[in-house]
Design a protein around this motif. Structure first.
Motif, PDB file in Angstrom:
ATOM      1  N   ALA A   1       0.812  -1.219   0.000  1.00 48.89           N
ATOM      2  CA  ALA A   1       0.000   0.000   0.000  1.00 48.89           C
ATOM      3  C   ALA A   1       0.848   1.273   0.000  1.00 48.89           C
ATOM      4  N   SER A   2       2.159   1.130   0.134  1.00 40.93           N
ATOM      5  CA  SER A   2       3.034   2.285   0.275  1.00 40.93           C
ATOM      6  C   SER A   2       3.324   2.955  -1.077  1.00 40.93           C
ATOM      7  N   ALA A   3       3.509   4.259  -1.030  1.00 39.18           N
ATOM      8  CA  ALA A   3       3.917   5.000  -2.227  1.00 39.18           C
ATOM      9  C   ALA A   3       5.368   4.684  -2.581  1.00 39.18           C
ATOM     10  N   ARG A   4       6.148   4.258  -1.608  1.00 40.67           N
ATOM     11  CA  ARG A   4       7.553   3.882  -1.808  1.00 40.67           C
ATOM     12  C   ARG A   4       7.781   2.490  -1.230  1.00 40.67           C
ATOM     13  N   PRO A   5       7.370   1.458  -1.957  1.00 40.87           N
ATOM     14  CA  PRO A   5       7.434   0.103  -1.407  1.00 40.87           C
ATOM     15  C   PRO A   5       8.841  -0.377  -1.069  1.00 40.87           C
TER      16      PRO A   5
ATOM     17  N   ILE B   1      12.567  -1.862   3.482  1.00 37.81           N
ATOM     18  CA  ILE B   1      13.778  -1.687   4.288  1.00 37.81           C
ATOM     19  C   ILE B   1      13.397  -1.321   5.718  1.00 37.81           C
ATOM     20  N   ALA B   2      12.455  -0.417   5.855  1.00 35.28           N
ATOM     21  CA  ALA B   2      11.996  -0.022   7.189  1.00 35.28           C
ATOM     22  C   ALA B   2      11.344  -1.206   7.908  1.00 35.28           C
TER      23      ALA B   2
ATOM     24  N   VAL C   1       7.090  -5.668  -2.460  1.00 31.24           N
ATOM     25  CA  VAL C   1       7.661  -4.486  -3.125  1.00 31.24           C
ATOM     26  C   VAL C   1       7.278  -4.510  -4.604  1.00 31.24           C
ATOM     27  N   GLN C   2       7.457  -5.647  -5.255  1.00 30.96           N
ATOM     28  CA  GLN C   2       7.117  -5.747  -6.673  1.00 30.96           C
ATOM     29  C   GLN C   2       5.632  -5.497  -6.913  1.00 30.96           C
ATOM     30  N   GLU C   3       4.787  -6.059  -6.073  1.00 31.37           N
ATOM     31  CA  GLU C   3       3.344  -5.858  -6.216  1.00 31.37           C
ATOM     32  C   GLU C   3       2.974  -4.399  -5.962  1.00 31.37           C
TER      33      GLU C   3
ATOM     34  N   ARG D   1       4.843  -1.784  -6.446  1.00 34.05           N
ATOM     35  CA  ARG D   1       5.278  -1.013  -7.619  1.00 34.05           C
ATOM     36  C   ARG D   1       4.349  -1.252  -8.798  1.00 34.05           C
ATOM     37  N   ARG D   2       3.942  -2.504  -8.984  1.00 30.67           N
ATOM     38  CA  ARG D   2       3.037  -2.821 -10.094  1.00 30.67           C
ATOM     39  C   ARG D   2       1.718  -2.076  -9.935  1.00 30.67           C
ATOM     40  N   LEU D   3       1.204  -2.022  -8.703  1.00 28.14           N
ATOM     41  CA  LEU D   3      -0.057  -1.328  -8.449  1.00 28.14           C
ATOM     42  C   LEU D   3       0.052   0.168  -8.711  1.00 28.14           C
ATOM     43  N   ARG D   4       1.232   0.717  -8.612  1.00 27.70           N
ATOM     44  CA  ARG D   4       1.448   2.140  -8.858  1.00 27.70           C
ATOM     45  C   ARG D   4       1.911   2.427 -10.277  1.00 27.70           C
TER      46      ARG D   4
END
Length: 170
Positions: A51-55, A60-61, A147-149, A151-154
């Protein structure tokens, strides 16, 4: 910043909270429940990564938040074991020694000055090694997939998805 504060808080708790109870079956139950809680934390992290704008940054966090809990959980267990059953390790351990030993096991650099001596210590160390493989392998795969998902969603191009095929299964 949140990850740094979490690390500082968990380290402070490890060094400041009284760890003076005996090592019992209850200690092992708390250890197992703690590992389950780390797994649940990672599962929640997968959700927040997607759900993050920066997956990538969120992943990492997420690792920086979950890893200290995992490591310090084992360090506290080893510390309690050595206090309750002296001689469980090749050296008497302080909290720092227990943390050092836990990181030695986690990083797979091998045993040097501190090694498990008793069967209980060896069983716990073997359990940590197994959990390490799961944390590193399985958790890393889930976090990378999230992360890949995310990014794909965005609409961010994901390596290996150049053909524009169907989205990966969840």
């Amino acid at each position: 910043m949140r990850s740094t504060l979490t690390l500082a808080a968990v380290l402070a708790a490890y060094y400041l909270l009284p760890l003076d109870s005996a090592f019992t079956a209850g200690t092992v139950v708390v250890l197992v429940l703690g590992v389950v809680l780390v797994a649940l934390l990672l599962a929640w992290q997968v959700h927040t990564i997607m759900a993050s704008a920066r997956p990538g940054l969120r992943a990492i966090a997420g690792v920086a938040t979950a890893l200290p809990f995992f490591v310090l959980l084992f360090a506290a267990t080893y510390y309690l074991l050595e206090r309750s059953a002296p001689g469980s390790f090749t050296e008497t351990m302080t909290r720092t020694d227990a943390l050092y030993f836990t990181m030695t096991v986690f990083s797979t650099v091998g045993f040097g000055d501190i090694a498990p001596r008793s069967e209980v210590a060896r069983l716990l160390t073997t359990g940590q090694m197994t959990a390490n493989f799961l944390l590193i392998g399985v958790a890393a795969r889930f976090l990378l997939g999230a992360v890949q998902e995310g990014r794909r969603l965005r609409g961010i191009r994901v390596p290996g998805d150049e053909d524009g095929g169907p989205p990966p299964a969840r």
